[in-house]
Design a protein around this motif. Structure first.
Motif, PDB file in Angstrom:
ATOM      1  N   UNK A   1     -18.932   3.800  -1.616  1.00  0.00           N
ATOM      2  CA  UNK A   1     -20.106   4.595  -1.218  1.00  0.00           C
ATOM      3  C   UNK A   1     -19.832   6.104  -1.202  1.00  0.00           C
ATOM      4  N   UNK A   2     -18.633   6.473  -0.753  1.00  0.00           N
ATOM      5  CA  UNK A   2     -18.290   7.900  -0.749  1.00  0.00           C
ATOM      6  C   UNK A   2     -18.234   8.440  -2.175  1.00  0.00           C
ATOM      7  N   UNK A   3     -17.684   7.680  -3.083  1.00  0.00           N
ATOM      8  CA  UNK A   3     -17.628   8.120  -4.486  1.00  0.00           C
ATOM      9  C   UNK A   3     -19.039   8.273  -5.055  1.00  0.00           C
ATOM     10  N   UNK A   4     -19.933   7.347  -4.720  1.00  0.00           N
ATOM     11  CA  UNK A   4     -21.316   7.449  -5.193  1.00  0.00           C
ATOM     12  C   UNK A   4     -21.990   8.697  -4.623  1.00  0.00           C
TER      13      UNK A   4
ATOM     14  N   UNK B   1      -9.405  -3.127   2.926  1.00  0.00           N
ATOM     15  CA  UNK B   1     -10.852  -3.324   3.042  1.00  0.00           C
ATOM     16  C   UNK B   1     -11.547  -2.037   3.466  1.00  0.00           C
ATOM     17  N   UNK B   2     -10.868  -1.252   4.316  1.00  0.00           N
ATOM     18  CA  UNK B   2     -11.450   0.024   4.723  1.00  0.00           C
ATOM     19  C   UNK B   2     -11.515   0.980   3.527  1.00  0.00           C
ATOM     20  N   UNK B   3     -10.443   1.047   2.727  1.00  0.00           N
ATOM     21  CA  UNK B   3     -10.457   1.891   1.527  1.00  0.00           C
ATOM     22  C   UNK B   3     -11.549   1.452   0.553  1.00  0.00           C
ATOM     23  N   UNK B   4     -11.689   0.145   0.380  1.00  0.00           N
ATOM     24  CA  UNK B   4     -12.686  -0.367  -0.562  1.00  0.00           C
ATOM     25  C   UNK B   4     -14.096  -0.155  -0.017  1.00  0.00           C
TER      26      UNK B   4
ATOM     27  N   UNK C   1       0.861  -1.184   0.000  1.00  0.00           N
ATOM     28  CA  UNK C   1       0.000   0.000   0.000  1.00  0.00           C
ATOM     29  C   UNK C   1       0.894   1.229   0.000  1.00  0.00           C
ATOM     30  N   UNK C   2       0.789   2.039  -1.035  1.00  0.00           N
ATOM     31  CA  UNK C   2       1.597   3.250  -1.215  1.00  0.00           C
ATOM     32  C   UNK C   2       3.092   2.950  -1.128  1.00  0.00           C
ATOM     33  N   UNK C   3       3.459   1.736  -1.351  1.00  0.00           N
ATOM     34  CA  UNK C   3       4.861   1.352  -1.263  1.00  0.00           C
ATOM     35  C   UNK C   3       5.390   1.313   0.155  1.00  0.00           C
ATOM     36  N   UNK C   4       4.513   1.378   1.145  1.00  0.00           N
ATOM     37  CA  UNK C   4       4.942   1.469   2.540  1.00  0.00           C
ATOM     38  C   UNK C   4       4.530   0.235   3.332  1.00  0.00           C
ATOM     39  N   UNK C   5       3.239  -0.094   3.298  1.00  0.00           N
ATOM     40  CA  UNK C   5       2.717  -1.214   4.085  1.00  0.00           C
ATOM     41  C   UNK C   5       2.761  -2.457   3.199  1.00  0.00           C
ATOM     42  N   UNK C   6       3.600  -3.391   3.554  1.00  0.00           N
ATOM     43  CA  UNK C   6       3.754  -4.614   2.760  1.00  0.00           C
ATOM     44  C   UNK C   6       2.608  -5.587   2.980  1.00  0.00           C
ATOM     45  N   UNK C   7       2.515  -6.559   2.078  1.00  0.00           N
ATOM     46  CA  UNK C   7       1.421  -7.528   2.158  1.00  0.00           C
ATOM     47  C   UNK C   7       1.582  -8.483   3.335  1.00  0.00           C
ATOM     48  N   UNK C   8       2.755  -8.542   3.948  1.00  0.00           N
ATOM     49  CA  UNK C   8       2.957  -9.402   5.105  1.00  0.00           C
ATOM     50  C   UNK C   8       2.606  -8.702   6.423  1.00  0.00           C
ATOM     51  N   UNK C   9       2.231  -7.417   6.385  1.00  0.00           N
ATOM     52  CA  UNK C   9       1.877  -6.670   7.586  1.00  0.00           C
ATOM     53  C   UNK C   9       0.480  -7.063   8.071  1.00  0.00           C
ATOM     54  N   UNK C  10       0.274  -6.994   9.396  1.00  0.00           N
ATOM     55  CA  UNK C  10      -1.033  -7.327   9.965  1.00  0.00           C
ATOM     56  C   UNK C  10      -2.094  -6.291   9.582  1.00  0.00           C
ATOM     57  N   UNK C  11      -1.708  -5.057   9.243  1.00  0.00           N
ATOM     58  CA  UNK C  11      -2.657  -3.997   8.904  1.00  0.00           C
ATOM     59  C   UNK C  11      -2.975  -3.940   7.416  1.00  0.00           C
ATOM     60  N   UNK C  12      -2.359  -4.807   6.606  1.00  0.00           N
ATOM     61  CA  UNK C  12      -2.504  -4.728   5.148  1.00  0.00           C
ATOM     62  C   UNK C  12      -3.963  -4.900   4.714  1.00  0.00           C
ATOM     63  N   UNK C  13      -4.575  -6.012   5.083  1.00  0.00           N
ATOM     64  CA  UNK C  13      -5.951  -6.273   4.633  1.00  0.00           C
ATOM     65  C   UNK C  13      -6.964  -5.326   5.270  1.00  0.00           C
ATOM     66  N   UNK C  14      -6.874  -5.032   6.586  1.00  0.00           N
ATOM     67  CA  UNK C  14      -7.865  -4.082   7.129  1.00  0.00           C
ATOM     68  C   UNK C  14      -7.821  -2.711   6.455  1.00  0.00           C
ATOM     69  N   UNK C  15      -6.611  -2.232   6.141  1.00  0.00           N
ATOM     70  CA  UNK C  15      -6.506  -0.924   5.483  1.00  0.00           C
ATOM     71  C   UNK C  15      -7.155  -0.970   4.104  1.00  0.00           C
TER      72      UNK C  15
END
Length: 138
Positions: A112-115, A104-107, A88-102
């Motif tokens: 809905x915000x874009x809509x 999923x939060x963006x998605x 994520x942004x070249x900072x948070x790697x896919x092996x980090x514990x925060x990778x998927x929550x971040x």
């Protein structure tokens, strides 16, 4: 003393009359009807409508549409980052514990915000078009 009272009341009489006349004119100006607006010259009516539209506040409608496009691109990019395990942004790697929550939060909040932003932008564009139609006399 009574002569002074009479003179001072006479001196104040024009002022009181002017103040009363000014208040009456303000009340008349504030209570304009549709007939008064039809009799008003077109350039004055346009200025009143433009002023009312500007006082409404908020962002201009192109800003809503631009923000909707940016948020949509970010949400779609988050989907691709999640699918291909890119950092994520070249900072948070896919092996980090925060990778998927971040991601999923963006998605989850991005689409809905874009809509919402898109709908606000379209509503603003429609209001601007209706105002322009009224100003043009259609």
């Amino acid at each position: 003393a009574s002569v002074r009272a009479v003179r001072s009341s006479l001196a104040l009489a024009p002022r009181r009359g002017a103040a009363t006349l000014a208040r009456a004119e303000e009340q008349e100006a504030g209570s304009k009807t549709v007939d008064d607006l039809d009799e008003m010259p077109p350039w004055e009516r346009r200025e009143m409508e433009k002023k009312a539209a500007m006082e409404k506040g908020g962002l201009p409608w192109p800003a809503y549409l631009g923000l909707a496009a940016i948020v949509t691109i970010a949400s779609v990019g988050s989907c691709f980052e999640l699918a291909y395990s890119n950092p994520i942004f070249g900072v948070v790697g896919s092996d980090s514990f925060a990778y998927k929550p971040i991601l999923y939060w963006f998605i989850g909040t991005g689409f809905p915000l874009a809509a919402f932003l898109f709908v606000k932008g379209v509503e603003g564009a429609n209001e601007a078009a209706e105002l322009q139609d009224r100003l043009d006399g259609y």
